[in-house]
Write a protein that holds these residues in place. Structure first.
Motif, PDB file in Angstrom:
ATOM      1  N   LYS A  30       0.848  -1.208   0.000  1.00  0.00           N
ATOM      2  CA  LYS A  30       0.000   0.000   0.000  1.00  0.00           C
ATOM      3  C   LYS A  30       0.874   1.246   0.000  1.00  0.00           C
ATOM      4  CE  LYS A  30      -0.516   0.060   5.023  1.00  0.00           C
ATOM      5  NZ  LYS A  30      -1.021  -0.995   5.903  1.00  0.00           N
ATOM      6  N   ASN A  50      -4.322  -2.523   0.483  1.00  0.00           N
ATOM      7  CA  ASN A  50      -5.410  -2.135   1.381  1.00  0.00           C
ATOM      8  C   ASN A  50      -6.511  -1.311   0.750  1.00  0.00           C
ATOM      9  OD1 ASN A  50      -2.990  -2.579   3.053  1.00  0.00           O
ATOM     10  ND2 ASN A  50      -4.356  -2.044   4.739  1.00  0.00           N
ATOM     11  N   SER A 104       5.681  -5.551  10.692  1.00  0.00           N
ATOM     12  CA  SER A 104       7.100  -5.192  10.873  1.00  0.00           C
ATOM     13  C   SER A 104       7.544  -5.235  12.333  1.00  0.00           C
ATOM     14  CB  SER A 104       7.376  -3.810  10.287  1.00  0.00           C
ATOM     15  OG  SER A 104       7.195  -3.844   8.891  1.00  0.00           O
ATOM     16  N   THR A 118       6.593  -1.687   6.161  1.00  0.00           N
ATOM     17  CA  THR A 118       7.646  -0.748   6.539  1.00  0.00           C
ATOM     18  C   THR A 118       9.059  -1.350   6.512  1.00  0.00           C
ATOM     19  OG1 THR A 118       5.985   0.248   7.975  1.00  0.00           O
ATOM     20  CG2 THR A 118       8.272   0.915   8.328  1.00  0.00           C
TER      21      THR A 118
HETATM   22  C1  PLP Z   1      -0.135  -1.781   6.564  1.00  0.00           C
HETATM   23  C2  PLP Z   1      -0.473  -3.156   6.989  1.00  0.00           C
HETATM   24  C3  PLP Z   1       0.530  -4.113   7.251  1.00  0.00           C
HETATM   25  C4  PLP Z   1       2.022  -3.797   7.206  1.00  0.00           C
HETATM   26  O1  PLP Z   1       2.384  -3.069   8.314  1.00  0.00           O
HETATM   27  P1  PLP Z   1       3.925  -2.636   8.550  1.00  0.00           P
HETATM   28  O2  PLP Z   1       3.949  -2.222   9.964  1.00  0.00           O
HETATM   29  O3  PLP Z   1       4.204  -1.520   7.599  1.00  0.00           O
HETATM   30  O4  PLP Z   1       4.770  -3.827   8.286  1.00  0.00           O
HETATM   31  C5  PLP Z   1       0.125  -5.397   7.575  1.00  0.00           C
HETATM   32  N1  PLP Z   1      -1.166  -5.737   7.647  1.00  0.00           N
HETATM   33  C6  PLP Z   1      -2.155  -4.860   7.418  1.00  0.00           C
HETATM   34  C7  PLP Z   1      -3.561  -5.299   7.514  1.00  0.00           C
HETATM   35  C8  PLP Z   1      -1.841  -3.543   7.091  1.00  0.00           C
HETATM   36  O5  PLP Z   1      -2.838  -2.661   6.878  1.00  0.00           O
END
Ligand code: PLP
Length: 227
Positions: free
Chosen positions: A36, A57, A202, A220
Motif C-alpha cells: 500500500k 489495502n 514489521s 515498513t
Molecule cells: C499496513 C499493513 C501491514 C504492514 O504493516 P507494517 O507495519 O508496515 O509492516 C500489515 N497488515 C495490514 C492489515 C496492514 O494494513
C-alpha cells in the motif's frame, strides 16, 4: 544494492532464523509484501528479486497497480477494510482476501467471483484484542462465521488474520498472538482446510513466527516508512 533489495534479503534471513529457532519447517512461513502507498515500479523491482505475493489495502489504488503489472503473475492479497460497494472489484481482481469479517461481505464475494477464476481464498479477520471500532469479528463469533463461509460455493476457506492492538509491550504482543494460535488450532479441527494464520507485521514479526504465523505481512521493514 538498493535499500529495498537489502531489506528484502534481511527480512528473508530474519524469517528463516525465527522459523528455525521456533523449530518449525523451513517453508512454514510465507512473506506477504504489503505494498500500500508504494508505486507499481517498487512492486516490479521486488518481483524481480523473487517476491510473488503482494498485499494491498485500498481498492482504487490497488486496481491501478494490478493493471500496470498485469504482465507479471503476481498473487494479489486484499488486506484492508471492505466496503460493500467495492466487493465486486475485489472478487474480480484478487486471489486472496484476508479481511472478511461478516457474512454479508463473504456472500457478495462468492456471488461476484467470476466463474472462470478459481475460488477466492479467504481468511477471516479476528478482532483478537477486542478493540472497539476495530475491524474483525470477535473471537467468540469466529466459529459461526467460518461455518457459514464454508458453505459458500466460490470461496475457499483458508485461515484467520489478525491485527493485534498496537503495543510495544512484548508480553501483551505475545498474549494476543498466542490466543490467535489457540483459536486457529481449535477451528482447524472442524475445518481441516485451514492452513493459513496471517499475523505478524514489521514490529512483531519474530514473535508472530514463534506463535505459529504461516504468513507475515510486512510493509515498513521492506519498503521503508510510509509518508
Ligand atoms: C499496513 C499493513 C501491514 C504492514 O504493516 P507494517 O507495519 O508496515 O509492516 C500489515 N497488515 C495490514 C492489515 C496492514 O494494513
Amino acid at each position: 544494492m538498493s535499500s529495498i533489495a537489502e531489506n528484502y534479503s534481511s527480512i528473508g534471513q530474519q524469517i528463516k532464523l525465527a522459523t528455525q529457532k521456533a523449530g518449525r519447517d523451513a517453508n512454514a512461513v510465507t512473506l506477504l509484501a504489503v505494498s500500500k502507498t508504494r508505486t507499481a515500479e517498487d512492486i516490479r523491482g521486488l518481483y524481480q528479486l523473487g517476491q510473488r505475493q503482494f498485499g494491498e489495502n485500498y481498492t482504487q489504488e490497488a486496481l491501478e497497480k494490478i493493471a500496470a503489472l498485469s504482465d507479471l503473475p503476481i498473487i494479489w492479497h486484499f488486506i484492508g477494510p471492505i466496503q460493500s460497494n467495492k466487493s465486486r472489484s475485489i472478487a474480480e481482481h484478487f486471489d486472496w482476501v484476508h479481511s472478511v469479517d461478516r457474512l454479508k461481505i463473504a456472500k457478495r464475494l462468492s456471488e461476484q467471483r467470476p466463474s472462470h477464476l478459481p475460488a477466492l481464498n479467504i481468511c477471516v479477520q479476528v478482532n483478537i484484542s477486542h478493540e472497539l471500532s476495530k475491524s474483525g469479528c470477535l473471537p467468540e463469533s469466529a466459529e459461526a462465521l467460518l461455518n457459514q463461509i464454508a458453505e459458500l460455493p466460490n470461496l475457499s476457506l483458508r485461515g484467520l488474520m489478525a491485527i493485534p492492538a498496537a503495543t510495544t509491550d512484548k508480553t501483551e504482543q505475545r498474549q494476543a498472538l498466542a490466543s490467535m494460535k489457540h483459536l486457529f488450532e481449535t477451528l482447524q479441527k472442524k475445518h481441516p482446510s485451514l492452513d493459513t494464520l496471517s499475523m505478524g507485521m514489521s514490529n512483531d514479526m519474530e514473535i508472530a513466527i514463534q506463535e505459529g504465523a504461516t504468513m507475515v505481512r510486512i510493509g515498513t521493514a521492506l519498503f521503508g516508512p510510509r509518508s
